[in-house]
Design a protein around this motif. Structure first.
Motif, PDB file in Angstrom:
ATOM      1  N   THR A 289       0.828  -1.211   0.000  1.00  0.00           N
ATOM      2  CA  THR A 289       0.000   0.000   0.000  1.00  0.00           C
ATOM      3  C   THR A 289       0.859   1.256   0.000  1.00  0.00           C
ATOM      4  O   THR A 289       0.509   2.252  -0.644  1.00  0.00           O
ATOM      5  N   THR A 290       1.977   1.226   0.701  1.00  0.00           N
ATOM      6  CA  THR A 290       2.894   2.369   0.689  1.00  0.00           C
ATOM      7  C   THR A 290       3.406   2.633  -0.716  1.00  0.00           C
ATOM      8  O   THR A 290       3.462   3.782  -1.169  1.00  0.00           O
ATOM      9  N   ASP A 291       3.777   1.550  -1.406  1.00  0.00           N
ATOM     10  CA  ASP A 291       4.245   1.699  -2.790  1.00  0.00           C
ATOM     11  C   ASP A 291       3.155   2.265  -3.690  1.00  0.00           C
ATOM     12  O   ASP A 291       3.411   3.162  -4.506  1.00  0.00           O
ATOM     13  N   LEU A 292       1.936   1.758  -3.549  1.00  0.00           N
ATOM     14  CA  LEU A 292       0.851   2.198  -4.415  1.00  0.00           C
ATOM     15  C   LEU A 292       0.502   3.665  -4.191  1.00  0.00           C
ATOM     16  O   LEU A 292       0.204   4.392  -5.139  1.00  0.00           O
ATOM     17  N   VAL A 293       0.555   4.103  -2.940  1.00  0.00           N
ATOM     18  CA  VAL A 293       0.310   5.520  -2.641  1.00  0.00           C
ATOM     19  C   VAL A 293       1.427   6.375  -3.231  1.00  0.00           C
ATOM     20  O   VAL A 293       1.174   7.401  -3.870  1.00  0.00           O
ATOM     21  N   ALA A 294       2.674   5.939  -3.051  1.00  0.00           N
ATOM     22  CA  ALA A 294       3.817   6.702  -3.562  1.00  0.00           C
ATOM     23  C   ALA A 294       3.794   6.799  -5.082  1.00  0.00           C
ATOM     24  O   ALA A 294       4.199   7.818  -5.658  1.00  0.00           O
ATOM     25  N   GLU A 295       3.297   5.752  -5.737  1.00  0.00           N
ATOM     26  CA  GLU A 295       3.267   5.729  -7.201  1.00  0.00           C
ATOM     27  C   GLU A 295       2.057   6.449  -7.774  1.00  0.00           C
ATOM     28  O   GLU A 295       1.973   6.670  -8.982  1.00  0.00           O
ATOM     29  N   GLY A 296       1.099   6.832  -6.921  1.00  0.00           N
ATOM     30  CA  GLY A 296      -0.035   7.619  -7.368  1.00  0.00           C
ATOM     31  C   GLY A 296      -1.265   6.837  -7.761  1.00  0.00           C
ATOM     32  O   GLY A 296      -2.188   7.384  -8.367  1.00  0.00           O
ATOM     33  N   PHE A 297      -1.339   5.558  -7.410  1.00  0.00           N
ATOM     34  CA  PHE A 297      -2.517   4.767  -7.752  1.00  0.00           C
ATOM     35  C   PHE A 297      -3.722   5.180  -6.920  1.00  0.00           C
ATOM     36  O   PHE A 297      -4.855   5.144  -7.396  1.00  0.00           O
ATOM     37  N   PHE A 298      -3.502   5.520  -5.669  1.00  0.00           N
ATOM     38  CA  PHE A 298      -4.530   6.102  -4.814  1.00  0.00           C
ATOM     39  C   PHE A 298      -3.814   6.867  -3.710  1.00  0.00           C
ATOM     40  O   PHE A 298      -2.589   6.862  -3.636  1.00  0.00           O
ATOM     41  N   ARG A 299      -4.584   7.546  -2.870  1.00  0.00           N
ATOM     42  CA  ARG A 299      -3.966   8.351  -1.825  1.00  0.00           C
ATOM     43  C   ARG A 299      -4.469   7.892  -0.465  1.00  0.00           C
ATOM     44  O   ARG A 299      -5.486   7.194  -0.360  1.00  0.00           O
ATOM     45  N   GLN A 300      -3.770   8.277   0.577  1.00  0.00           N
ATOM     46  CA  GLN A 300      -4.171   7.936   1.934  1.00  0.00           C
ATOM     47  C   GLN A 300      -4.542   9.210   2.671  1.00  0.00           C
ATOM     48  O   GLN A 300      -3.781  10.181   2.705  1.00  0.00           O
ATOM     49  N   GLU A 301      -5.762   9.209   3.210  1.00  0.00           N
ATOM     50  CA  GLU A 301      -6.258  10.337   4.000  1.00  0.00           C
ATOM     51  C   GLU A 301      -6.595   9.822   5.380  1.00  0.00           C
ATOM     52  O   GLU A 301      -7.653   9.225   5.597  1.00  0.00           O
ATOM     53  N   GLY A 302      -5.689  10.032   6.318  1.00  0.00           N
ATOM     54  CA  GLY A 302      -5.863   9.467   7.645  1.00  0.00           C
ATOM     55  C   GLY A 302      -5.806   7.954   7.573  1.00  0.00           C
ATOM     56  O   GLY A 302      -4.831   7.380   7.081  1.00  0.00           O
ATOM     57  N   ASP A 303      -6.886   7.303   8.005  1.00  0.00           N
ATOM     58  CA  ASP A 303      -6.925   5.836   7.940  1.00  0.00           C
ATOM     59  C   ASP A 303      -7.601   5.321   6.691  1.00  0.00           C
ATOM     60  O   ASP A 303      -7.772   4.122   6.529  1.00  0.00           O
ATOM     61  N   LEU A 304      -7.997   6.249   5.813  1.00  0.00           N
ATOM     62  CA  LEU A 304      -8.700   5.840   4.606  1.00  0.00           C
ATOM     63  C   LEU A 304      -7.790   5.847   3.379  1.00  0.00           C
ATOM     64  O   LEU A 304      -6.956   6.737   3.222  1.00  0.00           O
ATOM     65  N   PHE A 305      -7.986   4.852   2.507  1.00  0.00           N
ATOM     66  CA  PHE A 305      -7.372   4.853   1.195  1.00  0.00           C
ATOM     67  C   PHE A 305      -8.453   5.302   0.212  1.00  0.00           C
ATOM     68  O   PHE A 305      -9.554   4.748   0.180  1.00  0.00           O
TER      69      PHE A 305
END
Length: 307
Positions: A289-305
């Motif tokens: 999930t860290t990789d996917l957020v860093a690559e721009g597939f989705f973002r993390q807002e608090g505890d939500l993806f």
């Protein structure tokens, strides 16, 4: 590329991957260059595939097809290409779209990084190139996710200019016809021959012939590309990290209000268990999930993806 010199027009071949000192050495055991060209053209006429992205003077449409066709069969790409082009008919339209919408249209094709790179390329072209793709191989490979073969495909197919287009079907033809029985044939041997045979006046038709003949050879000869020095066996998708990534992207895209990390992990575990595999280790889940957020597939807002 056509360049004027002293009032004359001359063709500059866009063979960027070749070294300046590369010279074609025709294999002594092979048929002559003339015989090879005649054979490929004959086979190309007999095996021609009328695909929706062919014979288009639209660099963007060609680029979409070339990226979709990377590691994906033609039969699967047809419907996806037509739907994608209907929704995002221009680079500006793709640049204006939400990344989540682009990824949603890509679901089922696999290798989601391709969609993300295509979206980034659209963003760059909208911001820096007036919503148009650059016209040279050198400029194209500077864009996200565009390698030498993809860039050459755009130049050859959209602009009908000679360029070094060396992909698996093209490679298959040269291996089969010019290097019979040879193992470990390097692209350094094949690339000058591809450049030497590509015509200055109709690169598009020549590469269509190579692609169609190569696809046919792969259907009748067991794994012909195995004799390439660059051949690698594709890793198993089932149970792989790549499959877990794809499933996580699918789950987040299907959750318009966002999804908590705990629920996302539970859904991934359920997916794995349905496939007869153990739950995903917490460290592996966090890493992906860290990789996917860093690559721009989705973002993390608090505890939500959130897509």
């Amino acid at each position: 590329m056509l360049v004027r010199a002293g009032g004359q027009r001359r063709v500059v071949f866009e063979f960027m991957p070749l070294m300046n000192d590369a010279r074609p050495t025709w294999p002594p055991e092979a048929p002559s260059k003339e015989a090879f060209v005649a054979l490929v053209r004959e086979q190309g006429r007999a095996l021609y595939r009328d695909l929706p992205w062919r014979n288009l003077d639209n660099p963007y449409a060609v680029l979409v097809s070339e990226i979709m066709l990377q590691q994906t069969q033609v039969a699967r790409v047809k419907g996806y290409w037509e739907r994608f082009m209907a929704l995002f008919p221009t680079l500006d339209a793709l640049a204006s779209a939400d990344t989540s919408d682009v990824l949603a249209q890509w679901q089922g094709l696999g290798y989601n990084r391709r969609a993300l790179a295509l979206k980034k390329t659209a963003d760059v072209c909208a911001a820096e190139h007036g919503g148009l793709l650059p016209e040279t191989v050198e400029e194209l490979v500077a864009l996200p996710g565009i390698g030498p073969a993809t860039a050459a495909g755009v130049v050859a197919f959209a602009h009908n200019r000679p360029a070094l287009y060396l992909e698996t079907n093209v490679r298959t033809v040269f291996l089969h016809e010019l290097f019979p029985g040879r193992e470990g044939v390097s692209d350094k041997e094949i690339a000058p021959l591809v450049a030497d045979t590509c015509p200055a006046d109709d690169a598009r038709a020549w590469y269509y012939a190579l692609l169609d003949y190569g696809a046919h050879l792969k259907s009748i000869v067991a794994n012909p590309s195995r004799r390439s020095a660059h051949h690698t066996r594709q890793s198993t998708f089932e149970g792989s990290r790549r499959q877990k990534r794809a499933e996580l992207v699918r789950i987040v895209l299907a959750s318009p209000e966002g999804i908590s990390a705990a629920e996302l992990a539970q859904r991934l575990d359920a997916f794995e268990q349905a496939g007869g595999r153990p739950p995903v280790d917490a460290e592996v889940f966090e890493s992906i999930t860290t990789d996917l957020v860093a690559e721009g597939f989705f973002r993390q807002e608090g505890d939500l993806f959130v897509a």
